[in-house]
Design a protein around this motif. Sequence first.
Motif, PDB file in Angstrom:
ATOM      1  N   PHE B 161     -57.799  -0.575   0.701  1.00 23.30           N
ATOM      2  CA  PHE B 161     -57.722   0.327  -0.118  1.00 23.30           C
ATOM      3  C   PHE B 161     -57.203   0.546   0.715  1.00 23.30           C
ATOM      4  CE2 PHE B 161     -60.221  -1.206  -3.204  1.00 23.30           C
ATOM      5  CZ  PHE B 161     -59.758  -1.500  -4.118  1.00 23.30           C
ATOM      6  N   VAL B 162     -57.082   0.005   2.083  1.00 25.14           N
ATOM      7  CA  VAL B 162     -56.504   0.923   3.669  1.00 25.14           C
ATOM      8  C   VAL B 162     -55.228   0.708   3.224  1.00 25.14           C
ATOM      9  CG1 VAL B 162     -56.992   1.832   5.735  1.00 25.14           C
ATOM     10  CG2 VAL B 162     -58.062   2.504   3.613  1.00 25.14           C
ATOM     11  N   LEU B 163     -54.312   1.557   3.801  1.00 22.45           N
ATOM     12  CA  LEU B 163     -52.853   0.611   4.676  1.00 22.45           C
ATOM     13  C   LEU B 163     -52.772   0.987   5.944  1.00 22.45           C
ATOM     14  CD1 LEU B 163     -49.767  -1.199   3.526  1.00 22.45           C
ATOM     15  CD2 LEU B 163     -49.306   1.197   3.358  1.00 22.45           C
ATOM     16  N   ASN B 164     -52.628  -0.702   6.656  1.00 21.66           N
ATOM     17  CA  ASN B 164     -51.978   0.085   7.974  1.00 21.66           C
ATOM     18  C   ASN B 164     -51.108  -1.297   8.053  1.00 21.66           C
ATOM     19  OD1 ASN B 164     -52.851  -3.123   7.470  1.00 21.66           O
ATOM     20  ND2 ASN B 164     -54.801  -2.094   8.726  1.00 21.66           N
ATOM     21  N   SER B 165     -50.055  -0.886   9.525  1.00 24.78           N
ATOM     22  CA  SER B 165     -49.028  -1.474  10.114  1.00 24.78           C
ATOM     23  C   SER B 165     -49.104  -2.779   9.963  1.00 24.78           C
ATOM     24  CB  SER B 165     -49.061  -1.467  11.289  1.00 24.78           C
ATOM     25  OG  SER B 165     -47.940   0.053  11.941  1.00 24.78           O
ATOM     26  N   LYS B 166     -50.222  -3.079   9.782  1.00 28.50           N
ATOM     27  CA  LYS B 166     -50.546  -5.566  10.099  1.00 28.50           C
ATOM     28  C   LYS B 166     -50.279  -5.393   8.459  1.00 28.50           C
ATOM     29  CE  LYS B 166     -54.289  -8.529  11.281  1.00 28.50           C
ATOM     30  NZ  LYS B 166     -54.965  -8.864  10.574  1.00 28.50           N
ATOM     31  N   LEU B 167     -50.704  -4.993   7.815  1.00 29.92           N
ATOM     32  CA  LEU B 167     -50.430  -5.204   6.342  1.00 29.92           C
ATOM     33  C   LEU B 167     -48.977  -4.806   6.240  1.00 29.92           C
ATOM     34  CD1 LEU B 167     -53.495  -3.567   4.102  1.00 29.92           C
ATOM     35  CD2 LEU B 167     -52.841  -5.964   4.064  1.00 29.92           C
ATOM     36  N   MET B 168     -48.704  -3.853   6.754  1.00 31.19           N
ATOM     37  CA  MET B 168     -47.007  -3.513   6.327  1.00 31.19           C
ATOM     38  C   MET B 168     -46.310  -4.973   6.460  1.00 31.19           C
ATOM     39  SD  MET B 168     -46.597  -0.901   4.664  1.00 31.19           S
ATOM     40  CE  MET B 168     -44.726  -0.791   4.528  1.00 31.19           C
ATOM     41  N   GLU B 169     -46.475  -5.500   7.784  1.00 33.86           N
ATOM     42  CA  GLU B 169     -45.522  -6.770   7.809  1.00 33.86           C
ATOM     43  C   GLU B 169     -45.859  -7.560   6.247  1.00 33.86           C
ATOM     44  OE1 GLU B 169     -47.630  -8.165  11.960  1.00 33.86           O
ATOM     45  OE2 GLU B 169     -48.110  -6.803  12.938  1.00 33.86           O
ATOM     46  N   LEU B 170     -46.611  -7.836   5.438  1.00 40.05           N
ATOM     47  CA  LEU B 170     -46.583  -8.327   4.693  1.00 40.05           C
ATOM     48  C   LEU B 170     -45.749  -8.298   3.460  1.00 40.05           C
ATOM     49  CD1 LEU B 170     -50.685  -9.064   4.083  1.00 40.05           C
ATOM     50  CD2 LEU B 170     -49.021 -11.446   5.150  1.00 40.05           C
ATOM     51  N   ALA B 171     -45.199  -7.182   3.594  1.00 38.63           N
ATOM     52  CA  ALA B 171     -44.494  -6.018   2.829  1.00 38.63           C
ATOM     53  C   ALA B 171     -43.064  -6.843   2.661  1.00 38.63           C
ATOM     54  CB  ALA B 171     -44.628  -4.890   2.943  1.00 38.63           C
ATOM     55  N   LYS B 172     -42.008  -6.985   1.602  1.00 43.83           N
ATOM     56  CA  LYS B 172     -40.878  -7.224   1.859  1.00 43.83           C
ATOM     57  C   LYS B 172     -39.915  -6.140   2.199  1.00 43.83           C
ATOM     58  CE  LYS B 172     -40.787  -8.464  -3.180  1.00 43.83           C
ATOM     59  NZ  LYS B 172     -39.972  -7.453  -3.962  1.00 43.83           N
ATOM     60  N   GLU B 173     -39.118  -6.957   3.218  1.00 43.04           N
ATOM     61  CA  GLU B 173     -38.638  -5.537   3.769  1.00 43.04           C
ATOM     62  C   GLU B 173     -37.349  -4.716   2.942  1.00 43.04           C
ATOM     63  OE1 GLU B 173     -36.978  -5.089   6.918  1.00 43.04           O
ATOM     64  OE2 GLU B 173     -37.848  -6.325   7.185  1.00 43.04           O
ATOM     65  N   LYS B 174     -37.368  -4.874   2.091  1.00 43.52           N
ATOM     66  CA  LYS B 174     -36.814  -3.800   1.250  1.00 43.52           C
ATOM     67  C   LYS B 174     -38.113  -3.456  -0.131  1.00 43.52           C
ATOM     68  CE  LYS B 174     -32.568  -2.106  -2.149  1.00 43.52           C
ATOM     69  NZ  LYS B 174     -32.216  -2.500  -2.756  1.00 43.52           N
ATOM     70  N   MET B 175     -38.725  -2.607   0.186  1.00 48.90           N
ATOM     71  CA  MET B 175     -39.965  -1.857  -0.596  1.00 48.90           C
ATOM     72  C   MET B 175     -39.558  -0.495  -0.408  1.00 48.90           C
ATOM     73  SD  MET B 175     -42.590  -1.567   1.012  1.00 48.90           S
ATOM     74  CE  MET B 175     -43.821  -2.053  -0.054  1.00 48.90           C
ATOM     75  N   ILE B 176     -41.153   0.445  -0.979  1.00 46.31           N
ATOM     76  CA  ILE B 176     -41.228   1.452  -0.512  1.00 46.31           C
ATOM     77  C   ILE B 176     -42.804   2.043  -0.354  1.00 46.31           C
ATOM     78  CG2 ILE B 176     -38.631   2.768  -0.265  1.00 46.31           C
ATOM     79  CD1 ILE B 176     -39.901   3.413  -3.479  1.00 46.31           C
ATOM     80  N   VAL B 177     -43.696   2.610   0.706  1.00 48.67           N
ATOM     81  CA  VAL B 177     -44.514   3.158   0.333  1.00 48.67           C
ATOM     82  C   VAL B 177     -44.488   4.671  -0.125  1.00 48.67           C
ATOM     83  CG1 VAL B 177     -46.429   3.521   1.248  1.00 48.67           C
ATOM     84  CG2 VAL B 177     -45.632   1.339   1.771  1.00 48.67           C
TER      85      VAL B 177
END
Lengths: 168, 221
Positions: B161-177
């Motif tokens: 449940f920790v968000l890091n840059s590596k996980l963000m690579e899997l996210a959509k281009e258009k999304m928000i945290v």
Amino acid sequence: MPEELKVRKIECGVVLDKLPPFTSITALKILGLPYNRPENSSEYVIIPLMNVESKSMGRKDILKIEGSRDLFSLVEKKSGALALISEEIMINIIEDWKVVQKYHPNVPNHIIGLVNCPHYNCITNKSKEGNDNYSTKFEVIQRMPLEIECIYCHTRLKRREILENLIV
Amino acid sequence: MYAGYSDLIVIRHSKDGAARLASEYSIKPNTGEIVPVINGGDGQNQHPTQTMLDLYTIEKELGKLKGLHIALVGDLKYGRTTHSLLFGAAMFGMEISLVAPQQIQMPEKHLVKVKELYDVNPKFHNSIEDIISDVDVLYMTRIQKERFPDINEYRKVANAFVLNSKLMELAKEKMIVMHPLPRTNEIKPEVDKDKRAAYFKQAENGVPIRRALMYKVLEVV
């Protein structure tokens, strides 16, 4: 009254019939009648019959209270709380050895000060530092089967939890 | 008594239902005038103004609410912001996923009610990784160690449940945290630079939203 119960008729008072098994003491508590303290003297004769056979229910409790006409208004006033045990309870009003009125209790739409909210962090539960103690308020969400909801913290209680948290 | 001194009461309290209770007493003693009460967060229950600014932020950043997929992550049992947002997101037709360890999943009472009100059945997930590529909004919250009776149980699940840059690579281009703040370690500081990190803008949006709410309640506009 089934003959085998061998409990005499009462002249004046109230008989709560069709109580679910082992709830007659809870009913006594709701009515605020003494049931375990000899020092609280009372002129009422209280006859709890527990877990007796019943054609319609299998087993049931019966609570007979003999006394004065004051009992009629007492039971009426507490009928909303008695309904939390069961709305199938039959309240019999007895005068001159005869049943003069019988009715089922109804759960009120708003249940105020009758049930504690079990959620430890609910505002109606006393805080460690404070002395305030606010009256609990629940709304009926569903009648069959009974479910109520705390208006403050939205905790929902079914019948068994309601009985566990009755304020008596 | 505060009703006698003020035109509006904002209450933030550690007990569930405190704002509701306060509203029952918020009447001016002399005139009988009702003084409005705004819930600024009550115990583990609700945080409705946070949800207002959360929904505003999503609409502002992504242009709509209906049909977007939001994942609520972290302490969903005790976290009041996610309780209110569950209802807000459902009300505006969002698809909802709940990402939390079993011990601190969304309370049943909220799930039952959101189903009754909006016929919404959220999906359940055990890690951010399971869901991040599919969501439009990743709503992070803090998991508190003290919620776990056994520290080893906490350690077992916390990393999921920790968000890091590596996980963000899997996210959509258009999304928000998003995050209601303050955060601790559940979003690594490296994510702050990502253009999809909306949590500071989100916090700032609390100012106009709460200002608008106060204006509305006081009927000055």
